[in-house]
Design a protein around this motif. Structure first.
Motif, mmCIF file in Angstrom:
data_model
loop_
_atom_site.group_PDB
_atom_site.id
_atom_site.type_symbol
_atom_site.label_atom_id
_atom_site.label_comp_id
_atom_site.label_asym_id
_atom_site.label_seq_id
_atom_site.Cartn_x
_atom_site.Cartn_y
_atom_site.Cartn_z
ATOM 1 N N ALA A 8 0.864 -1.180 0.000
ATOM 2 C CA ALA A 8 0.000 0.000 0.000
ATOM 3 C C ALA A 8 0.900 1.230 0.000
ATOM 4 O O ALA A 8 2.052 1.169 0.434
ATOM 5 N N PRO A 9 0.411 2.343 -0.486
ATOM 6 C CA PRO A 9 1.235 3.550 -0.493
ATOM 7 C C PRO A 9 1.369 4.195 0.892
ATOM 8 O O PRO A 9 2.064 5.185 1.037
ATOM 9 N N TRP A 10 0.695 3.638 1.891
ATOM 10 C CA TRP A 10 0.731 4.171 3.246
ATOM 11 C C TRP A 10 1.356 3.150 4.174
ATOM 12 O O TRP A 10 1.369 1.955 3.887
ATOM 13 N N VAL A 15 -3.014 1.416 7.270
ATOM 14 C CA VAL A 15 -3.931 0.521 6.557
ATOM 15 C C VAL A 15 -4.726 -0.303 7.559
ATOM 16 O O VAL A 15 -5.945 -0.421 7.448
ATOM 17 N N ARG A 16 -4.052 -0.853 8.558
ATOM 18 C CA ARG A 16 -4.755 -1.645 9.579
ATOM 19 C C ARG A 16 -5.789 -0.794 10.306
ATOM 20 O O ARG A 16 -6.900 -1.236 10.581
ATOM 21 N N ALA A 17 -5.447 0.449 10.626
ATOM 22 C CA ALA A 17 -6.367 1.326 11.353
ATOM 23 C C ALA A 17 -7.594 1.681 10.520
ATOM 24 O O ALA A 17 -8.678 1.877 11.065
ATOM 25 N N ALA A 18 -7.437 1.742 9.217
ATOM 26 C CA ALA A 18 -8.544 2.135 8.332
ATOM 27 C C ALA A 18 -9.238 0.946 7.697
ATOM 28 O O ALA A 18 -10.169 1.129 6.912
ATOM 29 N N LEU A 19 -8.843 -0.266 8.048
ATOM 30 C CA LEU A 19 -9.361 -1.443 7.364
ATOM 31 C C LEU A 19 -10.864 -1.653 7.565
ATOM 32 O O LEU A 19 -11.575 -1.959 6.608
ATOM 33 N N GLU A 20 -11.361 -1.475 8.779
ATOM 34 C CA GLU A 20 -12.798 -1.682 8.995
ATOM 35 C C GLU A 20 -13.640 -0.733 8.144
ATOM 36 O O GLU A 20 -14.512 -1.188 7.406
ATOM 37 N N PRO A 21 -13.410 0.591 8.213
ATOM 38 C CA PRO A 21 -14.231 1.450 7.349
ATOM 39 C C PRO A 21 -13.983 1.207 5.864
ATOM 40 O O PRO A 21 -14.900 1.352 5.048
#
Length: 120
Positions: A8-10, A15-21
């Protein structure tokens, strides 16, 4: 030859923190199976997720009532589990995205204040 996941570019922690949304957002247009969710996320810059990252989150989302899952018979192969967004999941997605926008705004303001040498 083993296929290496596309990064991922981040940072992976983001990515883990934003995975649910992100998963909830991938289901906004309609039900998808796990591989379809992973493809949608990869197309939006989340890199190529492995099942060990994706399926535990799907399980938590199902337990929370944000997604439903059902087995769908395969036309020419084994069945698969399709995931669908619930109304609670739509609200959770909307709320999480709003929170992430507020976080991004706060980070931007902090960076701007620091660059200008001012503090609120």
């Amino acid at each position: 030859m083993t296929e290496t996941p596309d990064p991922a570019p981040w940072p992976s922690a983001w990515v883990r923190a934003a995975l649910e949304p992100a998963i909830l957002g991938s289901l906004a247009a309609g039900p998808l199976h796990g591989y379809g969710i992973a493809q949608a996320l990869a197309e939006h810059g989340f890199g190529r997720l492995r099942g060990g990252s994706l399926y535990p989150v799907l399980g938590r989302l199902e337990e929370a009532g944000h997604v439903t899952a059902r087995w769908v018979e395969g036309a020419s192969g084994p069945g698969r589990k399709d995931y669908a967004l619930t109304e609670a999941g739509r609200r959770a997605h909307r709320d999480a995205v709003a929170e992430l926008h507020r976080l991004a705004d706060a980070l931007g303001t902090l960076a701007d204040d620091t660059a200008e040498g001012t503090r609120p």
